[in-house]
Motif scaffolding. Structure first.
Motif, mmCIF file in Angstrom:
data_model
loop_
_atom_site.group_PDB
_atom_site.id
_atom_site.type_symbol
_atom_site.label_atom_id
_atom_site.label_comp_id
_atom_site.label_asym_id
_atom_site.label_seq_id
_atom_site.Cartn_x
_atom_site.Cartn_y
_atom_site.Cartn_z
ATOM 1 N N ASP A 21 0.833 -1.210 0.000
ATOM 2 C CA ASP A 21 0.000 0.000 0.000
ATOM 3 C C ASP A 21 0.868 1.261 0.000
ATOM 4 O OD1 ASP A 21 0.962 -0.283 2.549
ATOM 5 O OD2 ASP A 21 -0.964 -0.076 3.551
ATOM 6 N N ASN A 22 2.107 1.129 -0.439
ATOM 7 C CA ASN A 22 3.061 2.223 -0.669
ATOM 8 C C ASN A 22 3.762 2.788 0.558
ATOM 9 O OD1 ASN A 22 2.679 2.146 -3.467
ATOM 10 N ND2 ASN A 22 0.884 3.453 -3.296
ATOM 11 N N ASP A 23 3.427 2.360 1.739
ATOM 12 C CA ASP A 23 4.178 2.846 2.894
ATOM 13 C C ASP A 23 4.211 1.783 3.980
ATOM 14 O OD1 ASP A 23 1.469 3.072 3.630
ATOM 15 O OD2 ASP A 23 1.893 4.716 5.009
ATOM 16 N N ILE A 24 5.228 1.894 4.824
ATOM 17 C CA ILE A 24 5.342 1.003 5.971
ATOM 18 C C ILE A 24 5.094 1.850 7.216
ATOM 19 C CG2 ILE A 24 6.881 -0.454 7.334
ATOM 20 C CD1 ILE A 24 8.325 -1.242 4.813
ATOM 21 N N LYS A 25 4.069 1.484 7.944
ATOM 22 C CA LYS A 25 3.753 2.188 9.179
ATOM 23 C C LYS A 25 4.764 1.806 10.260
ATOM 24 C CE LYS A 25 -0.876 1.805 7.556
ATOM 25 N NZ LYS A 25 -0.332 1.334 6.298
ATOM 26 N N ARG A 26 4.890 2.641 11.246
ATOM 27 C CA ARG A 26 5.857 2.423 12.332
ATOM 28 C C ARG A 26 5.659 1.053 12.980
ATOM 29 N NH1 ARG A 26 10.524 3.378 13.395
ATOM 30 N NH2 ARG A 26 10.412 5.610 13.323
ATOM 31 N N ILE A 27 4.427 0.663 13.236
ATOM 32 C CA ILE A 27 4.166 -0.631 13.878
ATOM 33 C C ILE A 27 4.565 -1.792 12.969
ATOM 34 C CG2 ILE A 27 1.735 -0.760 13.202
ATOM 35 C CD1 ILE A 27 1.410 -1.884 16.213
ATOM 36 N N GLU A 28 4.361 -1.641 11.663
ATOM 37 C CA GLU A 28 4.794 -2.676 10.714
ATOM 38 C C GLU A 28 6.320 -2.749 10.687
ATOM 39 O OE1 GLU A 28 1.450 -2.671 7.220
ATOM 40 O OE2 GLU A 28 2.744 -0.904 7.349
ATOM 41 N N TYR A 29 6.946 -1.580 10.683
ATOM 42 C CA TYR A 29 8.407 -1.511 10.692
ATOM 43 C C TYR A 29 8.960 -2.247 11.915
ATOM 44 C CZ TYR A 29 13.115 0.472 10.874
ATOM 45 O OH TYR A 29 14.479 0.625 10.934
ATOM 46 N N LEU A 74 0.073 -12.413 10.293
ATOM 47 C CA LEU A 74 0.266 -11.483 11.414
ATOM 48 C C LEU A 74 0.502 -10.066 10.911
ATOM 49 C CD1 LEU A 74 2.521 -13.684 13.737
ATOM 50 C CD2 LEU A 74 0.068 -13.217 13.991
ATOM 51 N N LEU A 75 1.311 -9.936 9.883
ATOM 52 C CA LEU A 75 1.590 -8.617 9.312
ATOM 53 C C LEU A 75 0.318 -7.992 8.726
ATOM 54 C CD1 LEU A 75 3.721 -6.478 8.679
ATOM 55 C CD2 LEU A 75 4.291 -7.754 6.608
ATOM 56 N N LEU A 76 -0.482 -8.792 8.071
ATOM 57 C CA LEU A 76 -1.754 -8.297 7.537
ATOM 58 C C LEU A 76 -2.655 -7.809 8.664
ATOM 59 C CD1 LEU A 76 -3.777 -7.888 5.197
ATOM 60 C CD2 LEU A 76 -4.511 -10.251 5.577
ATOM 61 N N ASN A 77 -2.685 -8.536 9.764
ATOM 62 C CA ASN A 77 -3.513 -8.133 10.901
ATOM 63 C C ASN A 77 -3.051 -6.797 11.474
ATOM 64 O OD1 ASN A 77 -5.336 -10.282 10.888
ATOM 65 N ND2 ASN A 77 -3.903 -11.582 11.982
ATOM 66 N N ILE A 78 -1.749 -6.605 11.544
ATOM 67 C CA ILE A 78 -1.214 -5.327 12.016
ATOM 68 C C ILE A 78 -1.635 -4.222 11.065
ATOM 69 C CG2 ILE A 78 0.913 -3.986 12.298
ATOM 70 C CD1 ILE A 78 2.224 -6.605 13.311
ATOM 71 N N GLU A 79 -1.482 -4.474 9.781
ATOM 72 C CA GLU A 79 -1.821 -3.486 8.760
ATOM 73 C C GLU A 79 -3.298 -3.101 8.838
ATOM 74 O OE1 GLU A 79 -2.049 -4.189 4.184
ATOM 75 O OE2 GLU A 79 0.034 -3.800 4.742
ATOM 76 N N GLN A 80 -4.157 -4.096 9.002
ATOM 77 C CA GLN A 80 -5.596 -3.815 9.022
ATOM 78 C C GLN A 80 -6.029 -3.165 10.343
ATOM 79 O OE1 GLN A 80 -7.476 -7.508 7.844
ATOM 80 N NE2 GLN A 80 -7.158 -7.052 5.706
ATOM 81 N N LYS A 81 -5.351 -3.495 11.414
ATOM 82 C CA LYS A 81 -5.724 -2.927 12.715
ATOM 83 C C LYS A 81 -5.276 -1.474 12.832
ATOM 84 C CE LYS A 81 -5.643 -3.920 17.621
ATOM 85 N NZ LYS A 81 -5.207 -4.825 18.667
ATOM 86 N N PHE A 82 -4.125 -1.155 12.287
ATOM 87 C CA PHE A 82 -3.544 0.173 12.489
ATOM 88 C C PHE A 82 -3.464 1.020 11.225
ATOM 89 C CE2 PHE A 82 -1.939 -2.465 15.897
ATOM 90 C CZ PHE A 82 -2.232 -1.682 17.001
ATOM 91 N N GLY A 83 -4.064 0.558 10.162
ATOM 92 C CA GLY A 83 -3.954 1.337 8.929
ATOM 93 C C GLY A 83 -5.089 1.039 7.992
ATOM 94 N N ASP A 84 -4.755 0.376 6.908
ATOM 95 C CA ASP A 84 -5.720 0.068 5.861
ATOM 96 C C ASP A 84 -6.712 -0.975 6.353
ATOM 97 O OD1 ASP A 84 -7.074 -0.403 3.536
ATOM 98 O OD2 ASP A 84 -5.419 -1.464 2.548
ATOM 99 N N ASN A 85 -7.964 -0.611 6.436
ATOM 100 C CA ASN A 85 -8.994 -1.538 6.899
ATOM 101 C C ASN A 85 -9.700 -2.252 5.756
ATOM 102 O OD1 ASN A 85 -8.701 -1.176 9.683
ATOM 103 N ND2 ASN A 85 -9.784 0.767 9.563
ATOM 104 N N ASN A 86 -9.166 -2.175 4.573
ATOM 105 C CA ASN A 86 -9.771 -2.821 3.417
ATOM 106 C C ASN A 86 -9.459 -4.314 3.456
ATOM 107 O OD1 ASN A 86 -10.562 -3.769 0.925
ATOM 108 N ND2 ASN A 86 -9.897 -1.940 -0.160
ATOM 109 N N ASN A 87 -10.370 -5.077 4.048
ATOM 110 C CA ASN A 87 -10.132 -6.509 4.240
ATOM 111 C C ASN A 87 -9.971 -7.270 2.931
ATOM 112 O OD1 ASN A 87 -10.258 -6.194 6.990
ATOM 113 N ND2 ASN A 87 -12.395 -6.809 7.149
#
Length: 137
Positions: A21-29, A74-87
């Motif tokens: 999704d073009n960026d890495i959030k701090r929690i993903e990092y 797990l990474l997808l769950n982090i992404e959806q919880k803290f960023g992109d909610n497009n399941n």
């Protein structure tokens, strides 16, 4: 046991997954950095991979591919919880990465379906392993 090139490939794949999704959030990092430490990859190598992805190396071991798929879940769950909610977008991304790893589409589909029934959409490792064992045999 996987070698250093395979470990770098795994981490590079996870970085690509996070950057989808073009960026890495701090929690993903931070999650990716934790995986790098778990794989005994140096911070320098990790930082290099952020801007310089390496080619995907197919893991020979089916169990290692399942472990990698679980990391991606797990990474997808982090992404959806803290960023992109497009399941659906995330599910498609996870499905495609699983297929590329050589995992069965039936198992991947079952994991994606079962994710909805677990707290925080995190499929426990033993359930995930059972799903893939059933399809593998």
């Amino acid at each position: 046991m996987i070698n250093k090139l395979e470990k770098l490939s795994l981490l590079s794949e996870m970085i690509a997954f996070a950057k989808y999704d073009n960026d890495i959030k701090r929690i993903e990092y931070n999650f990716l950095l934790g995986v790098a430490k778990q794989l005994d990859i140096t911070r320098e190598d990790f930082d290099y991979l952020l801007d310089n992805p390496i080619n995907y190396t197919h893991l020979k071991s089916h169990s290692e591919r399942i472990v990698q798929f679980h990391r991606l879940v797990l990474l997808l769950n982090i992404e959806q919880k803290f960023g992109d909610n497009n399941n659906s977008k995330g599910a498609i991304k996870l499905y495609n990465f699983g297929l590329r790893m050589g995992l069965s589409h039936e198992s991947i589909t079952k994991v994606l379906y079962l994710m909805e029934s677990f707290p925080n959409k995190i499929v426990p490792p033993d359930v995930l392993i059972d799903i893939f064992k059933t399809q593998y045999n």
